[in-house]
Write an enzyme that holds these catalytic residues in place. Sequence first.
Site, PDB file in Angstrom:
ATOM      1  N   GLN A 193      47.157   0.256 -49.844  1.00 27.07           N
ATOM      2  CA  GLN A 193      47.547   0.239 -48.420  1.00 27.07           C
ATOM      3  C   GLN A 193      46.611  -0.609 -47.570  1.00 27.07           C
ATOM      4  O   GLN A 193      46.959  -0.949 -46.428  1.00 27.07           O
ATOM      5  CB  GLN A 193      47.630   1.672 -47.878  1.00 27.07           C
ATOM      6  CG  GLN A 193      46.276   2.363 -47.742  1.00 27.07           C
ATOM      7  CD  GLN A 193      46.398   3.807 -47.302  1.00 27.07           C
ATOM      8  OE1 GLN A 193      46.705   4.691 -48.109  1.00 27.07           O
ATOM      9  NE2 GLN A 193      46.160   4.078 -46.026  1.00 27.07           N
ATOM     10  N   CYS A 238      49.581   5.648 -45.235  1.00 24.45           N
ATOM     11  CA  CYS A 238      49.663   6.414 -46.475  1.00 24.45           C
ATOM     12  C   CYS A 238      50.989   7.166 -46.570  1.00 24.45           C
ATOM     13  O   CYS A 238      51.543   7.326 -47.651  1.00 24.45           O
ATOM     14  CB  CYS A 238      48.508   7.398 -46.554  1.00 24.45           C
ATOM     15  SG  CYS A 238      48.422   8.479 -45.109  1.00 24.45           S
ATOM     16  N   HIS A 292      46.008  12.760 -45.278  1.00 19.83           N
ATOM     17  CA  HIS A 292      46.337  11.685 -46.211  1.00 19.83           C
ATOM     18  C   HIS A 292      47.556  12.062 -47.042  1.00 19.83           C
ATOM     19  O   HIS A 292      47.659  13.186 -47.512  1.00 19.83           O
ATOM     20  CB  HIS A 292      45.125  11.426 -47.108  1.00 19.83           C
ATOM     21  CG  HIS A 292      45.276  10.243 -48.002  1.00 19.83           C
ATOM     22  ND1 HIS A 292      45.729   9.023 -47.550  1.00 19.83           N
ATOM     23  CD2 HIS A 292      45.046  10.084 -49.331  1.00 19.83           C
ATOM     24  CE1 HIS A 292      45.768   8.170 -48.563  1.00 19.83           C
ATOM     25  NE2 HIS A 292      45.364   8.789 -49.655  1.00 19.83           N
ATOM     26  N   ASN A 335      47.572   7.695 -55.909  1.00 15.77           N
ATOM     27  CA  ASN A 335      47.050   7.323 -54.594  1.00 15.77           C
ATOM     28  C   ASN A 335      47.464   5.877 -54.279  1.00 15.77           C
ATOM     29  O   ASN A 335      48.080   5.201 -55.117  1.00 15.77           O
ATOM     30  CB  ASN A 335      45.525   7.490 -54.573  1.00 15.77           C
ATOM     31  CG  ASN A 335      44.982   7.622 -53.151  1.00 15.77           C
ATOM     32  OD1 ASN A 335      45.713   7.509 -52.165  1.00 15.77           O
ATOM     33  ND2 ASN A 335      43.682   7.850 -53.043  1.00 15.77           N
TER      34      ASN A 335
END
Length: 339
Positions: A141, A147, A282, A303
């Site tokens: 990102q 996110c 997040h 992630n």
Amino acid sequence: MAIPKALLLAILGCLCLSSSVRAARELSDDSAMVARHESWMAQYGRVYKDAAEKARRFEVFKTNVAFIESFNAGNHKFWLGVNQFADLTNYEFKAMKTNKGFIPNTVRDPTGFRYENVSIDALPATVDWRTKGAVTPIKDQGQCGCCWAFSAVAAMEGIVKLNTDKLISLSEQELVDCDVHGEDQGCEGGLMDDAFKFIIKNGGLTTESNYPYAAADGKCKGGSNSAATIKSYEDVPANNEAALMKAVANQPVSVAVDGGDMTFQFYSGGVMTGSCGTDLDHGIAAIGYGTASDGTKYWLLKNSWGTTWGENGFLRMEKDISDKRGMCGLAMQPSYPTA
Ligand SMILES: *[C@@H]1O[C@H](CO)[C@@H](O)[C@H](O)[C@H]1NC(C)=O
């Protein structure tokens, strides 16, 4: 009794000698650290605007390396690494990566939970959606707090693959630029459920290559051809890791976590255990679960911080902990799209 002058000199001489040895050692420690900082800068392509900024970043780097090394010297089930965030204070890291990246969902929708009657005993002991080809490669990102878009897209890519047998990398940037309803505000933060709502209304998302990631807010390039779509979405009952397991056994799931701790910033591998915050900031994706060789049960998560963070971009966090909210709050607000 007076100390003989010769002895006093000898004592002082010793002190002087040892302190100068110490000073010399500190100097060489620092020069080793300077070299380490230089090679880290080269590795991550970091350039500072002037010598003052470089000196300031060096001090932060040194402090972080000391934290990482002292953590790794302790007895833990996971370890930390000097990754791309090593010249950021934890405060800067939080501001850049997470703080407004995810906006907590205060009102969850009564969407139903299709996996409620699934029997836990009938679930496989290990799930890893990567092995079923339902997970695209790790994305990054960058310096944009979106996110929420990466988390929603990862879950959507999963259900699209399971439903159509096609793994298509979908566009986060389309969400960043075009999804400006509800809590969704591009790089300033958003919510996975609001992303799902937008995708349904939008008739799907286009591909990553059709609408590439820019790591910045942009003007919506309308008229993009949708490459895949979803029908609806559902919230996993909150604070219930068993319910989350039922969902994850069936498809990748969007989850929110508190990703602001220093142990999260520098996580490098192993099963994350121990204390962690629950201030959700997040969005990531749960793509499986399992049990480590030492018997620790874990969630497997994807992630969006590139492959130099964590286990090649992935993360394992302890599963079925006593706190119902889950490790770093991961069981507080999970949800998934339906096809
Ligand atoms: C689960 O079982 C109950 C009782 O049989 C039923 O009322 C409910 O609709 C079922 N839920 C789903 C999602 O199928």
